[in-house]
Design an enzyme around this catalytic site. Structure first.
Site, PDB file in Angstrom:
ATOM      1  N   LYS A  13       0.829  -1.220   0.000  1.00 17.83           N
ATOM      2  CA  LYS A  13       0.000   0.000   0.000  1.00 17.83           C
ATOM      3  C   LYS A  13       0.859   1.264   0.000  1.00 17.83           C
ATOM      4  O   LYS A  13       0.621   2.178  -0.776  1.00 17.83           O
ATOM      5  CB  LYS A  13      -0.919   0.043   1.241  1.00 17.83           C
ATOM      6  CG  LYS A  13      -1.915  -1.092   1.332  1.00 17.83           C
ATOM      7  CD  LYS A  13      -2.852  -0.903   2.525  1.00 17.83           C
ATOM      8  CE  LYS A  13      -2.159  -1.012   3.868  1.00 17.83           C
ATOM      9  NZ  LYS A  13      -1.786  -2.382   4.279  1.00 17.83           N
ATOM     10  N   ARG A  88      -9.883   0.904   8.545  1.00 16.28           N
ATOM     11  CA  ARG A  88      -9.436  -0.445   8.865  1.00 16.28           C
ATOM     12  C   ARG A  88     -10.490  -1.231   9.634  1.00 16.28           C
ATOM     13  O   ARG A  88     -10.259  -2.390   9.978  1.00 16.28           O
ATOM     14  CB  ARG A  88      -8.196  -0.311   9.744  1.00 16.28           C
ATOM     15  CG  ARG A  88      -6.973  -1.061   9.264  1.00 16.28           C
ATOM     16  CD  ARG A  88      -5.895  -0.753  10.275  1.00 16.28           C
ATOM     17  NE  ARG A  88      -4.687  -1.483  10.053  1.00 16.28           N
ATOM     18  CZ  ARG A  88      -3.644  -0.999   9.373  1.00 16.28           C
ATOM     19  NH1 ARG A  88      -3.696   0.192   8.839  1.00 16.28           N
ATOM     20  NH2 ARG A  88      -2.554  -1.718   9.258  1.00 16.28           N
ATOM     21  N   ARG A 127      11.849  -6.777   4.067  1.00 15.03           N
ATOM     22  CA  ARG A 127      11.985  -5.363   3.720  1.00 15.03           C
ATOM     23  C   ARG A 127      12.920  -4.596   4.657  1.00 15.03           C
ATOM     24  O   ARG A 127      13.393  -3.519   4.304  1.00 15.03           O
ATOM     25  CB  ARG A 127      10.623  -4.675   3.584  1.00 15.03           C
ATOM     26  CG  ARG A 127       9.850  -4.466   4.859  1.00 15.03           C
ATOM     27  CD  ARG A 127       8.457  -3.901   4.542  1.00 15.03           C
ATOM     28  NE  ARG A 127       7.628  -3.836   5.730  1.00 15.03           N
ATOM     29  CZ  ARG A 127       6.317  -3.593   5.717  1.00 15.03           C
ATOM     30  NH1 ARG A 127       5.690  -3.417   4.575  1.00 15.03           N
ATOM     31  NH2 ARG A 127       5.641  -3.536   6.839  1.00 15.03           N
ATOM     32  N   ARG A 131      10.957  -1.968  11.640  1.00 12.23           N
ATOM     33  CA  ARG A 131       9.746  -1.694  12.418  1.00 12.23           C
ATOM     34  C   ARG A 131       9.607  -2.698  13.553  1.00 12.23           C
ATOM     35  O   ARG A 131       9.820  -3.889  13.352  1.00 12.23           O
ATOM     36  CB  ARG A 131       8.518  -1.739  11.502  1.00 12.23           C
ATOM     37  CG  ARG A 131       8.215  -0.418  10.855  1.00 12.23           C
ATOM     38  CD  ARG A 131       7.135  -0.534   9.808  1.00 12.23           C
ATOM     39  NE  ARG A 131       5.881  -1.089  10.311  1.00 12.23           N
ATOM     40  CZ  ARG A 131       4.760  -1.140   9.611  1.00 12.23           C
ATOM     41  NH1 ARG A 131       4.733  -0.651   8.371  1.00 12.23           N
ATOM     42  NH2 ARG A 131       3.666  -1.660  10.115  1.00 12.23           N
ATOM     43  N   ARG A 142      -0.905  -9.222  13.192  1.00 16.82           N
ATOM     44  CA  ARG A 142      -1.427  -8.221  12.244  1.00 16.82           C
ATOM     45  C   ARG A 142      -2.300  -8.876  11.181  1.00 16.82           C
ATOM     46  O   ARG A 142      -3.325  -8.321  10.768  1.00 16.82           O
ATOM     47  CB  ARG A 142      -0.281  -7.434  11.624  1.00 16.82           C
ATOM     48  CG  ARG A 142       0.293  -6.393  12.601  1.00 16.82           C
ATOM     49  CD  ARG A 142       1.716  -6.012  12.284  1.00 16.82           C
ATOM     50  NE  ARG A 142       1.872  -5.385  10.974  1.00 16.82           N
ATOM     51  CZ  ARG A 142       3.030  -5.345  10.317  1.00 16.82           C
ATOM     52  NH1 ARG A 142       4.118  -5.902  10.828  1.00 16.82           N
ATOM     53  NH2 ARG A 142       3.100  -4.733   9.158  1.00 16.82           N
TER      54      ARG A 142
HETATM   55  P1  ADP Z   1       0.624  -2.368   7.862  1.00 18.14           P
HETATM   56  O1  ADP Z   1      -0.475  -2.224   6.849  1.00 18.14           O
HETATM   57  O2  ADP Z   1       1.940  -2.728   7.271  1.00 18.14           O
HETATM   58  O3  ADP Z   1       0.261  -3.307   8.996  1.00 18.14           O
HETATM   59  P2  ADP Z   1       0.348   0.470   8.807  1.00 18.14           P
HETATM   60  O4  ADP Z   1       1.531   1.344   8.698  1.00 18.14           O
HETATM   61  O5  ADP Z   1      -0.827   0.771   7.962  1.00 18.14           O
HETATM   62  O6  ADP Z   1       0.901  -0.997   8.579  1.00 18.14           O
HETATM   63  O7  ADP Z   1      -0.147   0.428  10.348  1.00 18.14           O
HETATM   64  C1  ADP Z   1       0.721   0.112  11.405  1.00 18.14           C
HETATM   65  C2  ADP Z   1      -0.052   0.009  12.709  1.00 18.14           C
HETATM   66  O8  ADP Z   1      -0.654   1.278  13.015  1.00 18.14           O
HETATM   67  C3  ADP Z   1      -1.215  -0.981  12.735  1.00 18.14           C
HETATM   68  O9  ADP Z   1      -0.791  -2.296  13.040  1.00 18.14           O
HETATM   69  C4  ADP Z   1      -2.076  -0.388  13.859  1.00 18.14           C
HETATM   70  O10 ADP Z   1      -1.543  -0.674  15.142  1.00 18.14           O
HETATM   71  C5  ADP Z   1      -1.925   1.113  13.635  1.00 18.14           C
HETATM   72  N1  ADP Z   1      -2.952   1.651  12.722  1.00 18.14           N
HETATM   73  C6  ADP Z   1      -2.728   2.246  11.516  1.00 18.14           C
HETATM   74  N2  ADP Z   1      -3.875   2.616  10.934  1.00 18.14           N
HETATM   75  C7  ADP Z   1      -4.865   2.246  11.780  1.00 18.14           C
HETATM   76  C8  ADP Z   1      -6.289   2.343  11.749  1.00 18.14           C
HETATM   77  N3  ADP Z   1      -6.923   2.880  10.694  1.00 18.14           N
HETATM   78  N4  ADP Z   1      -6.985   1.851  12.809  1.00 18.14           N
HETATM   79  C9  ADP Z   1      -6.377   1.304  13.857  1.00 18.14           C
HETATM   80  N5  ADP Z   1      -5.046   1.180  13.960  1.00 18.14           N
HETATM   81  C10 ADP Z   1      -4.291   1.641  12.933  1.00 18.14           C
END
Ligand code: ADP
Length: 184
Positions: A13, A88, A127, A131, A142
């Site tokens: 993404k 999400r 990658r 993190r 996740r």
């Molecule tokens: P990825 O898609 O690689 O898991 P993101 O960078 O989108 O990573 O998100 C990392 C973390 O940030 C998620 O695991 C969650 O803890 C938090 N997070 C991000 N966006 C949201 C959201 N819309 N709602 C709840 N938690 C979120």
């Protein structure tokens, strides 16, 4: 144009969002990036969400929705946004819909990147972004959270008829071409 970029962790993404923002010249809003930036800068928000991100769980809908609404109210998003990592949950999707409705706007496209699960894990582990949530155990959490809480967001937008499913396997360029084609 308001675009949602959707898909499981590791689907690409962030990478495709960067390409879309350059192409369409519309700003990127990544909730994950905003949280990581706040954690790095040890802000009150960062302190509140750090342990949640570390575990791979979701930040509360209330916190995320407030954050996104405050962000979208900024002038730079008035002509559109590429949303990445939000919504999400179905609650977040509903909140976004009513936010846009109030502004006389809407989600124009919902792009979901489709990638097999083994590939997702390999990509995240290779990658090397350092993190704290990129460990095998946290990736498992996740992916489970994605299946349980996030995947229903796809059905929500399917009912609205704006979903574009993109094959997320191939080179970054190939996937971007597919995305542009789906959006045209
Ligand atoms: P990825 O898609 O690689 O898991 P993101 O960078 O989108 O990573 O998100 C990392 C973390 O940030 C998620 O695991 C969650 O803890 C938090 N997070 C991000 N966006 C949201 C959201 N819309 N709602 C709840 N938690 C979120």
């Amino acid at each position: 144009m308001n675009i949602i970029l959707f898909g499981p962790p590791g689907a690409g993404k962030g990478t495709q969002a960067e390409k879309l923002i350059n192409h369409f010249q519309i700003p990127h809003l990544s909730t994950g990036n905003i949280f990581r930036e706040n954690i790095k800068n040890e802000t009150p928000l960062g302190k509140k969400v750090k342990s949640i991100l570390d575990e791979g769980k979701l930040v509360s809908d209330e916190t995320v929705i407030e954050l996104v609404e405050d962000e979208l109210n900024k002038k730079k998003y008035e002509d559109g946004v590429v949303l990445d990592g939000f919504p999400r949950t179905v609650v977040q999707a509903e909140a976004l819909d009513s936010y846009f409705k109030n502004k006389g706007s809407q989600v124009d496209a919902f792009v979901t990147l489709s990638v097999p699960e083994e590939e997702l894990v390999n990509r995240i582990l290779s990658r090397g972004e350092g993190r704290s949530d990129d460990t095998p155990e946290k990736i498992k959490t996740r992916l489970k959270v994605y299946h349980d809480e996030t995947a229903p967001v796809l059905s929500y937008y399917e009912q609205k008829g704006i979903v574009k499913v993109i094959d997320g396997l191939g080179s970054i360029e190939e996937i971007f071409e597919r995305t542009l084609k789906a959006l045209s």
